[in-house]
Design a protein around this motif. Structure first.
Motif, PDB file in Angstrom:
ATOM      1  N   ILE A 100       0.785 -35.943 -20.020  1.00  0.00           N
ATOM      2  CA  ILE A 100      -0.016 -34.684 -20.687  1.00  0.00           C
ATOM      3  C   ILE A 100       0.620 -33.391 -19.939  1.00  0.00           C
ATOM      4  N   VAL A 101       1.235 -32.353 -20.667  1.00  0.00           N
ATOM      5  CA  VAL A 101       1.403 -31.064 -19.940  1.00  0.00           C
ATOM      6  C   VAL A 101       0.258 -30.150 -20.254  1.00  0.00           C
ATOM      7  N   LEU A 102      -0.284 -29.411 -19.452  1.00  0.00           N
ATOM      8  CA  LEU A 102      -1.329 -28.301 -19.570  1.00  0.00           C
ATOM      9  C   LEU A 102      -0.684 -27.345 -19.578  1.00  0.00           C
ATOM     10  N   THR A 103      -0.320 -26.321 -20.465  1.00  0.00           N
ATOM     11  CA  THR A 103       0.204 -25.112 -20.354  1.00  0.00           C
ATOM     12  C   THR A 103      -0.683 -23.979 -20.143  1.00  0.00           C
ATOM     13  N   ALA A 104      -0.923 -23.717 -18.831  1.00  0.00           N
ATOM     14  CA  ALA A 104      -2.090 -23.015 -18.559  1.00  0.00           C
ATOM     15  C   ALA A 104      -1.388 -21.606 -17.784  1.00  0.00           C
ATOM     16  N   MET A 105       0.047 -21.318 -17.875  1.00  0.00           N
ATOM     17  CA  MET A 105       0.480 -20.135 -17.271  1.00  0.00           C
ATOM     18  C   MET A 105      -0.077 -19.052 -18.537  1.00  0.00           C
ATOM     19  N   VAL A 106       0.343 -17.855 -18.190  1.00  0.00           N
ATOM     20  CA  VAL A 106      -0.003 -16.811 -18.905  1.00  0.00           C
ATOM     21  C   VAL A 106       1.349 -16.173 -19.479  1.00  0.00           C
ATOM     22  N   GLY A 107       0.966 -15.907 -20.684  1.00  0.00           N
ATOM     23  CA  GLY A 107       2.206 -14.902 -21.407  1.00  0.00           C
ATOM     24  C   GLY A 107       3.323 -15.846 -21.946  1.00  0.00           C
ATOM     25  N   TYR A 108       4.418 -14.848 -22.440  1.00  0.00           N
ATOM     26  CA  TYR A 108       5.461 -15.408 -23.100  1.00  0.00           C
ATOM     27  C   TYR A 108       6.261 -16.447 -22.092  1.00  0.00           C
ATOM     28  N   ALA A 109       5.961 -16.261 -20.864  1.00  0.00           N
ATOM     29  CA  ALA A 109       6.815 -17.586 -19.869  1.00  0.00           C
ATOM     30  C   ALA A 109       6.477 -18.589 -20.168  1.00  0.00           C
ATOM     31  N   GLY A 110       5.258 -18.729 -20.979  1.00  0.00           N
ATOM     32  CA  GLY A 110       4.816 -20.394 -21.487  1.00  0.00           C
ATOM     33  C   GLY A 110       5.915 -20.842 -22.410  1.00  0.00           C
ATOM     34  N   LEU A 111       6.588 -19.924 -23.123  1.00  0.00           N
ATOM     35  CA  LEU A 111       7.417 -20.660 -24.390  1.00  0.00           C
ATOM     36  C   LEU A 111       8.239 -21.632 -24.077  1.00  0.00           C
ATOM     37  N   LYS A 112       9.041 -21.423 -23.057  1.00  0.00           N
ATOM     38  CA  LYS A 112      10.350 -22.213 -22.845  1.00  0.00           C
ATOM     39  C   LYS A 112       9.843 -23.767 -22.286  1.00  0.00           C
ATOM     40  N   PRO A 113       9.040 -23.426 -21.205  1.00  0.00           N
ATOM     41  CA  PRO A 113       8.648 -24.818 -20.900  1.00  0.00           C
ATOM     42  C   PRO A 113       8.037 -25.880 -21.746  1.00  0.00           C
ATOM     43  N   THR A 114       7.191 -25.260 -22.564  1.00  0.00           N
ATOM     44  CA  THR A 114       6.512 -25.769 -23.685  1.00  0.00           C
ATOM     45  C   THR A 114       7.437 -26.454 -24.795  1.00  0.00           C
ATOM     46  N   MET A 115       8.367 -25.810 -24.905  1.00  0.00           N
ATOM     47  CA  MET A 115       9.456 -26.237 -25.863  1.00  0.00           C
ATOM     48  C   MET A 115      10.024 -27.627 -25.285  1.00  0.00           C
ATOM     49  N   HIS A 116      10.396 -27.135 -23.820  1.00  0.00           N
ATOM     50  CA  HIS A 116      10.893 -28.542 -23.149  1.00  0.00           C
ATOM     51  C   HIS A 116       9.832 -29.782 -23.103  1.00  0.00           C
ATOM     52  N   ALA A 117       8.725 -29.477 -22.972  1.00  0.00           N
ATOM     53  CA  ALA A 117       7.665 -30.445 -23.002  1.00  0.00           C
ATOM     54  C   ALA A 117       7.633 -31.012 -24.135  1.00  0.00           C
ATOM     55  N   ILE A 118       7.563 -30.661 -25.406  1.00  0.00           N
ATOM     56  CA  ILE A 118       7.617 -30.997 -26.732  1.00  0.00           C
ATOM     57  C   ILE A 118       8.982 -31.779 -26.951  1.00  0.00           C
ATOM     58  N   LYS A 119      10.035 -31.196 -26.312  1.00  0.00           N
ATOM     59  CA  LYS A 119      11.285 -32.037 -26.755  1.00  0.00           C
ATOM     60  C   LYS A 119      11.221 -33.358 -25.958  1.00  0.00           C
ATOM     61  N   ALA A 120      10.527 -33.550 -24.850  1.00  0.00           N
ATOM     62  CA  ALA A 120      10.342 -34.691 -24.043  1.00  0.00           C
ATOM     63  C   ALA A 120       9.130 -35.449 -24.538  1.00  0.00           C
ATOM     64  N   LYS A 121       8.486 -35.286 -25.783  1.00  0.00           N
ATOM     65  CA  LYS A 121       7.508 -35.964 -26.328  1.00  0.00           C
ATOM     66  C   LYS A 121       6.091 -36.133 -25.516  1.00  0.00           C
ATOM     67  N   LYS A 122       5.811 -34.974 -24.815  1.00  0.00           N
ATOM     68  CA  LYS A 122       4.726 -35.187 -23.850  1.00  0.00           C
ATOM     69  C   LYS A 122       3.482 -34.850 -24.593  1.00  0.00           C
ATOM     70  N   ILE A 123       2.583 -35.227 -24.474  1.00  0.00           N
ATOM     71  CA  ILE A 123       1.060 -34.561 -25.046  1.00  0.00           C
ATOM     72  C   ILE A 123       1.048 -33.163 -24.752  1.00  0.00           C
ATOM     73  N   ILE A 124       0.562 -32.258 -25.498  1.00  0.00           N
ATOM     74  CA  ILE A 124       0.633 -30.698 -25.117  1.00  0.00           C
ATOM     75  C   ILE A 124      -0.984 -30.522 -25.234  1.00  0.00           C
ATOM     76  N   ALA A 125      -1.523 -30.154 -24.065  1.00  0.00           N
ATOM     77  CA  ALA A 125      -2.842 -29.568 -24.035  1.00  0.00           C
ATOM     78  C   ALA A 125      -2.504 -28.094 -24.025  1.00  0.00           C
ATOM     79  N   LEU A 126      -2.667 -27.186 -24.724  1.00  0.00           N
ATOM     80  CA  LEU A 126      -2.274 -26.032 -25.037  1.00  0.00           C
ATOM     81  C   LEU A 126      -3.069 -24.930 -24.802  1.00  0.00           C
ATOM     82  N   ALA A 127      -3.108 -24.187 -23.696  1.00  0.00           N
ATOM     83  CA  ALA A 127      -3.985 -23.075 -23.473  1.00  0.00           C
ATOM     84  C   ALA A 127      -3.158 -21.777 -23.554  1.00  0.00           C
ATOM     85  N   ASN A 128      -2.046 -21.817 -23.370  1.00  0.00           N
ATOM     86  CA  ASN A 128      -0.860 -20.686 -23.199  1.00  0.00           C
ATOM     87  C   ASN A 128      -0.655 -20.234 -24.858  1.00  0.00           C
ATOM     88  N   LYS A 129      -1.800 -19.481 -25.366  1.00  0.00           N
ATOM     89  CA  LYS A 129      -1.774 -19.269 -26.780  1.00  0.00           C
ATOM     90  C   LYS A 129      -0.544 -18.287 -27.104  1.00  0.00           C
TER      91      LYS A 129
END
Ligand code: NDP
Length: 387
Positions: A100-129
């Motif tokens: 599981i990757v919990l995206t709990a960083m703030v702002g636009y900076a969360g976009l790129k790591p979230t894309m990488h986590a999705i590509k790596a097929k991790k479960i995304i717990a999305l806080a970074n709206k």
């Protein structure tokens, strides 16, 4: 690290923040279910080091590279890998053992790591709206291609998600997102012109990071949540309503095509939606305080006022027009919130400058990732020119 195959290994992006710290409490309370694999922070080395010593992750990342030596030295005696920089965030989320990757960083900076986590097929717990606000279409496409679940952590979206368990999404008539109204719910425009940063940072019901607290006071947070919900639940703009509910007990609702409405209720505590996302599809027991209806015997609802809180109207406008406009909205907002927090502009000026930026930026109807990067940069530069 334990060897239990049933344990879910969690990477927390932004572990030193409000959501990150609460997520660590949830993990601490459920040692048989979750293990910390990676922790990341931007600047707060003291807390990151403390968390690393306590939770013994495999890896920590400090995004601000100038702080690498400090973290590395402090953890020299620990069997913990230490990395620094933005690229490290993108690489760490791809590490094989992470579930599981919990995206709990703030702002636009969360976009790129979230894309990488999705590509790596991790479960995304999305806080970074902001990720879904900026690039919802792109994120949904990536998630679909990689069959990656995106589980909402935001309390409103967790509520809607919980209401939808066992339901056919086609039977949704609309969703009703509740808003506390923030600290300035009852203030007139004249009063809003002179509110201070200290007043804006005092949210009546939730303790959160500074940026989202200002977004709540200006109702940009609600606007972002509407856009976030559109992408999470695949809805049309006209299927989304916002209602102000100052007690923050009803976390949101779904109205179905037979007129029936389902709501999720609970005390305002982010550990609940965090735990729900981590445990999904199971509900995990806990000893958190329970909702006592006799103590909360007045639940009220009122329409939001987009004349005083123009940001909500801007978000609807951005959602309707689509393309890169939500990305522009987000970038402008990040700049004005930072300026407000530095006492450079007043509360109402934030909306004025956002509007000017939205009008001036180059509109792109079907942006690629590279377009988002350029739009974010252009919008930041234009916003800065208005300060
Ligand atoms: P905080 O400001 O409390 O924490 C932000 C975290 O992100 C910190 O760990 C911070 O590190 C890290 N961080 C900040 N900037 C960067 C960067 N450029 N690169 C890498 N890491 C960075 O925020 P919140 O916890 O309040 O919010 C986090 C996200 O969750 C936001 O998107 C917010 O909208 C969303 N959210 C929050 C809720 C809440 O109750 N707080 C509720 C629902 C959603 P450092 O401490 O070192 O600066």
């Amino acid at each position: 690290m334990g060897n239990n195959k049933d344990i879910k290994r969690v990477a927390i992006l932004g572990s030193t923040g409000s959501i990150g710290k609460q997520a660590l409490e949830v993990i601490d309370e459920n040692p048989d279910l979750f293990e910390v694999y990676a922790l990341t922070a931007n600047n707060n080395t003291t807390l990151l080091i403390e968390q690393a010593i306590k939770f013994k992750p495999e890896v920590v990342v400090i995004a601000n590279e100038s702080k690498y030596a400090e973290v590395k030295e402090a953890l020299a005696k620990q069997p913990i890998k230490v990395f620094a920089g933005r690229d490290a965030l993108n690489q760490v989320v791809e590490m094989e053992p992470i579930d599981i990757v919990l995206t709990a960083m703030v702002g636009y900076a969360g976009l790129k790591p979230t894309m990488h986590a999705i590509k790596a097929k991790k479960i995304i717990a999305l806080a970074n709206k902001e990720t879904l606000v900026v690039a919802g279409e792109l994120i949904n496409k990536l998630a679909q291609e990689n069959a990656t679940p995106i589980l909402p952590v935001d309390s409103e979206h967790s509520a809607i998600f919980q209401c939808l368990v066992g339901e056919d999404f086609n039977s949704i008539e609309k969703i009703i997102i509740t808003a506390s109204g923030g600290p300035f719910r009852k203030k007139s425009i004249e009063e809003l012109a002179t509110v201070t940063k200290a007043q804006a940072l005092k949210h009546p019901n939730w303790t959160m990071g500074a940026k989202i607290t200002i977004d709540s006071a200006s109702m940009m947070n609600k606007g972002f949540e509407v856009i976030e919900a559109k992408w999470l639940f695949g809805l049309k703009p006209e299927q989304m309503d916002v209602v102000v509910h100052p007690q923050s007990i009803v976390h949101s609702m779904v109205q179905f095509n037979d007129g029936s409405v389902k709501a999720q209720l609970g005390l305002p505590d982010m550990k609940l939606p965090i735990q729900y996302a981590f445990g999904y599809p199971n509900r995990l027991q806990n000893k958190y305080p329970r909702l006592d209806f006799t103590q909360h015997n007045s639940l009220t609802f009122e329409a939001p006022d987009t004349k005083r809180f123009r940001n909500l109207a801007f978000a609807y406008q951005a959602m309707h027009k689509g393309g890169n406009l939500p990305c522009i909205l987000n970038a402008a907002n990040e700049i004005v919130v930072a300026a407000f927090l530095q006492d450079k502009i007043g509360f109402l000026q934030m909306s004025d400058i956002i509007e000017q930026t939205m009008n001036k930026c180059t509109f792109i109807q079907t942006p690629t990732y590279e377009d988002y990067v350029l739009s974010d940069k252009e919008a930041r530069d234009i916003t800065l020119s208005f300060l």
